[in-house]
Write a protein that holds these residues in place. Structure first.
Motif, PDB file in Angstrom:
ATOM      1  N   HIS A  39       0.839  -1.207   0.000  1.00 58.14           N
ATOM      2  CA  HIS A  39       0.000   0.000   0.000  1.00 58.14           C
ATOM      3  C   HIS A  39       0.869   1.251   0.000  1.00 58.14           C
ATOM      4  CE1 HIS A  39      -4.050  -1.682   0.467  1.00 58.14           C
ATOM      5  NE2 HIS A  39      -3.454  -2.650   1.152  1.00 58.14           N
ATOM      6  N   ASN A 114       7.782  -5.245   4.464  1.00 58.11           N
ATOM      7  CA  ASN A 114       7.022  -4.068   4.900  1.00 58.11           C
ATOM      8  C   ASN A 114       5.821  -4.478   5.743  1.00 58.11           C
ATOM      9  OD1 ASN A 114       4.499  -2.128   4.030  1.00 58.11           O
ATOM     10  ND2 ASN A 114       6.366  -0.967   4.396  1.00 58.11           N
ATOM     11  N   SER A 118       5.423  -3.644  10.010  1.00 59.78           N
ATOM     12  CA  SER A 118       4.391  -2.770  10.583  1.00 59.78           C
ATOM     13  C   SER A 118       4.103  -3.125  12.040  1.00 59.78           C
ATOM     14  CB  SER A 118       3.113  -2.856   9.752  1.00 59.78           C
ATOM     15  OG  SER A 118       2.534  -4.152   9.819  1.00 59.78           O
ATOM     16  N   THR A 141      -7.088  -9.273   9.022  1.00 58.51           N
ATOM     17  CA  THR A 141      -7.267 -10.246   7.936  1.00 58.51           C
ATOM     18  C   THR A 141      -6.398  -9.955   6.716  1.00 58.51           C
ATOM     19  OG1 THR A 141      -9.176  -8.990   7.148  1.00 58.51           O
ATOM     20  CG2 THR A 141      -9.614 -10.855   8.622  1.00 58.51           C
ATOM     21  N   GLY A 142      -5.726  -8.810   6.635  1.00 64.08           N
ATOM     22  CA  GLY A 142      -4.839  -8.511   5.517  1.00 64.08           C
ATOM     23  C   GLY A 142      -3.438  -9.069   5.771  1.00 64.08           C
ATOM     24  N   ALA A 143      -2.534  -8.817   4.818  1.00 62.57           N
ATOM     25  CA  ALA A 143      -1.172  -9.356   4.930  1.00 62.57           C
ATOM     26  C   ALA A 143      -0.503  -8.869   6.218  1.00 62.57           C
ATOM     27  CB  ALA A 143      -0.350  -8.927   3.718  1.00 62.57           C
ATOM     28  N   SER A 144      -0.599  -7.574   6.500  1.00 66.12           N
ATOM     29  CA  SER A 144       0.087  -7.024   7.678  1.00 66.12           C
ATOM     30  C   SER A 144      -0.572  -7.488   8.973  1.00 66.12           C
ATOM     31  CB  SER A 144       0.082  -5.493   7.623  1.00 66.12           C
ATOM     32  OG  SER A 144       0.695  -5.038   6.446  1.00 66.12           O
ATOM     33  N   ARG A 165     -13.402  -8.482   9.069  1.00 69.39           N
ATOM     34  CA  ARG A 165     -14.771  -8.688   8.567  1.00 69.39           C
ATOM     35  C   ARG A 165     -14.878  -9.928   7.698  1.00 69.39           C
ATOM     36  NH1 ARG A 165     -14.874  -3.647   4.155  1.00 69.39           N
ATOM     37  NH2 ARG A 165     -13.159  -4.493   2.928  1.00 69.39           N
ATOM     38  N   TYR A 207      -4.971  -1.344  12.191  1.00 71.70           N
ATOM     39  CA  TYR A 207      -4.765  -1.227  10.744  1.00 71.70           C
ATOM     40  C   TYR A 207      -5.940  -0.553  10.044  1.00 71.70           C
ATOM     41  CZ  TYR A 207      -0.696  -4.156  11.331  1.00 71.70           C
ATOM     42  OH  TYR A 207       0.536  -4.622  11.714  1.00 71.70           O
ATOM     43  N   LEU A 208      -6.958  -0.150  10.795  1.00 76.30           N
ATOM     44  CA  LEU A 208      -8.199   0.305  10.159  1.00 76.30           C
ATOM     45  C   LEU A 208      -8.539   1.766  10.420  1.00 76.30           C
ATOM     46  CD1 LEU A 208     -10.495  -2.802  10.847  1.00 76.30           C
ATOM     47  CD2 LEU A 208      -9.182  -2.251   8.790  1.00 76.30           C
ATOM     48  N   ILE A 235      -1.574   2.238  12.824  1.00 75.88           N
ATOM     49  CA  ILE A 235      -0.611   1.756  11.820  1.00 75.88           C
ATOM     50  C   ILE A 235      -1.132   1.924  10.394  1.00 75.88           C
ATOM     51  CG2 ILE A 235       0.667  -0.279  11.010  1.00 75.88           C
ATOM     52  CD1 ILE A 235       0.585  -1.336  13.890  1.00 75.88           C
ATOM     53  N   SER A 237      -4.892   2.882   7.787  1.00 74.16           N
ATOM     54  CA  SER A 237      -6.206   3.547   7.833  1.00 74.16           C
ATOM     55  C   SER A 237      -7.090   3.025   6.703  1.00 74.16           C
ATOM     56  CB  SER A 237      -6.035   5.066   7.753  1.00 74.16           C
ATOM     57  OG  SER A 237      -5.068   5.424   6.784  1.00 74.16           O
ATOM     58  N   MET A 238      -7.238   1.684   6.666  1.00 70.22           N
ATOM     59  CA  MET A 238      -8.034   1.063   5.601  1.00 70.22           C
ATOM     60  C   MET A 238      -9.515   1.455   5.697  1.00 70.22           C
ATOM     61  SD  MET A 238      -5.862  -0.653   3.809  1.00 70.22           S
ATOM     62  CE  MET A 238      -6.989  -1.426   2.681  1.00 70.22           C
ATOM     63  N   SER A 260       2.692   4.371  14.375  1.00 71.46           N
ATOM     64  CA  SER A 260       3.959   3.734  14.006  1.00 71.46           C
ATOM     65  C   SER A 260       4.077   3.722  12.490  1.00 71.46           C
ATOM     66  CB  SER A 260       4.005   2.303  14.552  1.00 71.46           C
ATOM     67  OG  SER A 260       5.257   1.710  14.246  1.00 71.46           O
ATOM     68  N   ARG A 310      -0.023 -11.114  -2.232  1.00 65.23           N
ATOM     69  CA  ARG A 310       0.786  -9.902  -2.409  1.00 65.23           C
ATOM     70  C   ARG A 310       1.589  -9.999  -3.704  1.00 65.23           C
ATOM     71  NH1 ARG A 310       1.913  -5.686   1.245  1.00 65.23           N
ATOM     72  NH2 ARG A 310      -0.288  -6.103   1.442  1.00 65.23           N
TER      73      ARG A 310
HETATM   74  N1  LIG Z   1       2.653   2.093   9.327  1.00 67.21           N
HETATM   75  C1  LIG Z   1       3.282   1.047   8.845  1.00 67.21           C
HETATM   76  O1  LIG Z   1       4.428   0.754   9.237  1.00 67.21           O
HETATM   77  C2  LIG Z   1       2.593   0.168   7.840  1.00 67.21           C
HETATM   78  C3  LIG Z   1       3.281  -0.885   7.212  1.00 67.21           C
HETATM   79  C4  LIG Z   1       2.567  -1.742   6.362  1.00 67.21           C
HETATM   80  C5  LIG Z   1       1.203  -1.502   6.099  1.00 67.21           C
HETATM   81  N2  LIG Z   1       0.603  -0.427   6.679  1.00 67.21           N
HETATM   82  C6  LIG Z   1      -0.818  -0.127   6.435  1.00 67.21           C
HETATM   83  O2  LIG Z   1      -1.613  -1.164   6.969  1.00 67.21           O
HETATM   84  C7  LIG Z   1      -2.826  -1.288   6.235  1.00 67.21           C
HETATM   85  C8  LIG Z   1      -3.030  -2.743   5.826  1.00 67.21           C
HETATM   86  O3  LIG Z   1      -1.976  -3.116   4.972  1.00 67.21           O
HETATM   87  P1  LIG Z   1      -1.890  -4.620   4.401  1.00 67.21           P
HETATM   88  O4  LIG Z   1      -0.562  -4.740   3.814  1.00 67.21           O
HETATM   89  O5  LIG Z   1      -2.267  -5.590   5.448  1.00 67.21           O
HETATM   90  O6  LIG Z   1      -3.016  -4.586   3.281  1.00 67.21           O
HETATM   91  P2  LIG Z   1      -3.850  -5.786   2.637  1.00 67.21           P
HETATM   92  O7  LIG Z   1      -3.076  -7.045   2.661  1.00 67.21           O
HETATM   93  O8  LIG Z   1      -4.309  -5.273   1.324  1.00 67.21           O
HETATM   94  O9  LIG Z   1      -5.094  -5.969   3.608  1.00 67.21           O
HETATM   95  C9  LIG Z   1      -6.012  -4.952   3.794  1.00 67.21           C
HETATM   96  C10 LIG Z   1      -7.036  -5.434   4.785  1.00 67.21           C
HETATM   97  O10 LIG Z   1      -7.845  -4.334   5.158  1.00 67.21           O
HETATM   98  C11 LIG Z   1      -9.176  -4.825   5.299  1.00 67.21           C
HETATM   99  N3  LIG Z   1     -10.110  -3.730   5.057  1.00 67.21           N
HETATM  100  C12 LIG Z   1     -10.143  -2.889   4.006  1.00 67.21           C
HETATM  101  N4  LIG Z   1     -11.130  -1.987   4.162  1.00 67.21           N
HETATM  102  C13 LIG Z   1     -11.747  -2.300   5.339  1.00 67.21           C
HETATM  103  C14 LIG Z   1     -12.850  -1.757   6.050  1.00 67.21           C
HETATM  104  N5  LIG Z   1     -13.513  -0.691   5.565  1.00 67.21           N
HETATM  105  N6  LIG Z   1     -13.205  -2.324   7.208  1.00 67.21           N
HETATM  106  C15 LIG Z   1     -12.553  -3.391   7.676  1.00 67.21           C
HETATM  107  N7  LIG Z   1     -11.496  -3.966   7.051  1.00 67.21           N
HETATM  108  C16 LIG Z   1     -11.100  -3.421   5.905  1.00 67.21           C
HETATM  109  C17 LIG Z   1      -9.319  -5.895   4.256  1.00 67.21           C
HETATM  110  O11 LIG Z   1     -10.315  -6.749   4.762  1.00 67.21           O
HETATM  111  P3  LIG Z   1     -11.147  -7.777   3.911  1.00 67.21           P
HETATM  112  O12 LIG Z   1     -10.320  -9.034   3.952  1.00 67.21           O
HETATM  113  O13 LIG Z   1     -12.425  -7.903   4.651  1.00 67.21           O
HETATM  114  O14 LIG Z   1     -11.285  -7.166   2.546  1.00 67.21           O
HETATM  115  C18 LIG Z   1      -7.938  -6.532   4.262  1.00 67.21           C
HETATM  116  O15 LIG Z   1      -7.899  -7.583   5.177  1.00 67.21           O
HETATM  117  C19 LIG Z   1      -2.695  -0.308   5.051  1.00 67.21           C
HETATM  118  O16 LIG Z   1      -3.359   0.885   5.410  1.00 67.21           O
HETATM  119  C20 LIG Z   1      -1.200  -0.078   4.962  1.00 67.21           C
HETATM  120  O17 LIG Z   1      -0.884   1.164   4.369  1.00 67.21           O
HETATM  121  C21 LIG Z   1       1.263   0.390   7.548  1.00 67.21           C
END
Ligand SMILES: NC(=O)c1ccc[n+]([C@@H]2O[C@H](COP(=O)([O-])OP(=O)(O)OC[C@H]3O[C@@H](n4cnc5c(N)ncnc54)[C@H](OP(=O)(O)O)[C@@H]3O)[C@@H](O)[C@H]2O)c1
Length: 315
Positions: A39, A114, A118, A141-144, A165, A207-208, A235, A237-238, A260, A310
């Motif tokens: 992301h 990455n 997180s 439920t996402g990768a992070s 969800r 993460y949300l 972390i 803001s999905m 963070s 991913r």
């Molecule tokens: N600050 C840091 O160090 C850092 C590092 C890495 C990532 N991040 C951030 O962490 C977040 C997740 O990253 P990721 O790599 O895990 O992404 P990802 O693999 O694409 O997973 C995104 C997850 O968010 C969920 N989601 C999306 N919209 C939602 C909503 N409205 N309500 C509830 N759940 C929702 C999805 O759920 P479903 O399975 O239900 O679709 C999915 O499980 C992103 O915002 C990313 O930028 C931050």
């Protein structure tokens, strides 16, 4: 050299020719082999991330895996703009490189870096996390988030509660480290939060943001054991970029609100967190489902529908 090239904020990168990078003082050259489509990389390419530089054209990619000129296999982060990670070569400060252990492939290391950082950096550098504590991962439920559950356990969490969800992903989390799951879609989400908050939550990895974060903060303040600090670490803001937090939440409880990421954790600590995590990733089962794609296919892969795997571009 061959590279992905971003020419403007609203267009997908194209595969083409970009000048080879010339080294500046303190930098090293990396021959890139793999770079994940996180992301962060997407948001910086579109200009929407707070750390985006918005000077075009540039090569996207905040991190990757490759070889130094002496053959050392490394993970590298935050190349000097305009030279991103999605190209034959990239340049980074020598301090932004860590070795990749032999027991993990280039693609797997690029994918987990990455996403795993997180929670590793949040727990190590922001949450003052101690083994034996209880961690709630909001949006697990996402990768992070999936990695956050396993990393919290690996670092010694007594109990990990996961929210999300997607019912299949929540069920899988129960088999992969979570002690309890709460569906964000359940009518009794608030009751579940009350129960877990009353038992004591020490750290929230969020993460949300948005509505669920608001409810978790409220439950922590209202039902958490008196005097027990809840370190809430923002972390991702999905689910929303803003939450209106009543003053009373912070005044009436020991909730500590922190973030963070880039800026709140030094780049050196972000990179060293990735080095620590990669060193133990295989033994600790820290992996992410991946979809390797040749870099030459970036234009199509960039706009493809979201996949649960991913995307990792290979060079
Ligand atoms: N600050 C840091 O160090 C850092 C590092 C890495 C990532 N991040 C951030 O962490 C977040 C997740 O990253 P990721 O790599 O895990 O992404 P990802 O693999 O694409 O997973 C995104 C997850 O968010 C969920 N989601 C999306 N919209 C939602 C909503 N409205 N309500 C509830 N759940 C929702 C999805 O759920 P479903 O399975 O239900 O679709 C999915 O499980 C992103 O915002 C990313 O930028 C931050």
């Amino acid at each position: 050299m061959k590279a992905a090239i971003v020419t403007g904020p609203t267009v997908a990168p194209v595969y083409g020719e970009f000048p080879y990078p010339a080294l500046q003082e303190g930098e090293i050259r990396v021959g890139v082999t793999a770079s994940a489509l996180s992301h962060l990389t997407r948001a910086r390419a579109s200009g929407s991330h707070y750390s985006a530089q918005n000077e075009y054209p540039f090569v996207p990619g905040v991190d990757g895996v490759g070889r130094l000129e002496d053959g050392t296999r490394v993970y590298f982060a935050m190349p000097r703009s305009p030279f991103g990670a999605m190209a034959e070569q990239s340049v980074v400060r020598a301090s932004h490189v860590v070795p990749v252990p032999d027991d993990i492939s280039d693609v797997a290391a690029a994918a987990v870096a990455n996403a795993g950082m997180s929670s590793w950096a949040a727990l190590r550098h922001r949450a003052r996390f101690k083994a034996g504590e209880t961690v709630l991962v909001n949006g697990a439920t996402g990768a992070s988030g999936q990695l956050a559950v396993r990393i919290a356990k690996h670092l010694g969490a007594e109990k990990v509660i996961a929210t999300g969800r997607n019912p299949q992903a929540l069920a899988a989390l129960l088999r992969n480290g979570a002690d309890a799951v709460i569906s964000l879609l359940d009518q009794d989400f608030g009751d579940q939060l009350q129960k877990h908050s009353a038992s004591g939550i020490d750290v929230v990895l969020d993460y949300l943001w948005g509505n669920s974060a608001f409810k978790i903060l409220g439950a922590a303040a209202k039902y958490g054991p008196a005097g027990r600090a809840v370190r809430f670490i923002q972390i991702g803001s999905m689910a929303g970029t803003e939450v209106a937090i009543p003053a009373s939440i912070l005044r009436s409880s020991c909730v500590e609100l922190l973030g963070s990421g880039i800026g709140s954790v030094s780049l050196e600590n972000l990179v060293s967190s990735i080095g620590e995590m990669l060193a133990t990733a295989t033994a600790a089962g820290l992996d992410v489902a991946t979809q390797p794609v040749p870099l030459s296919e970036i234009a199509d892969a960039w706009i493809a529908e979201e996949s649960s795997r991913r995307i990792v571009f290979t060079v």
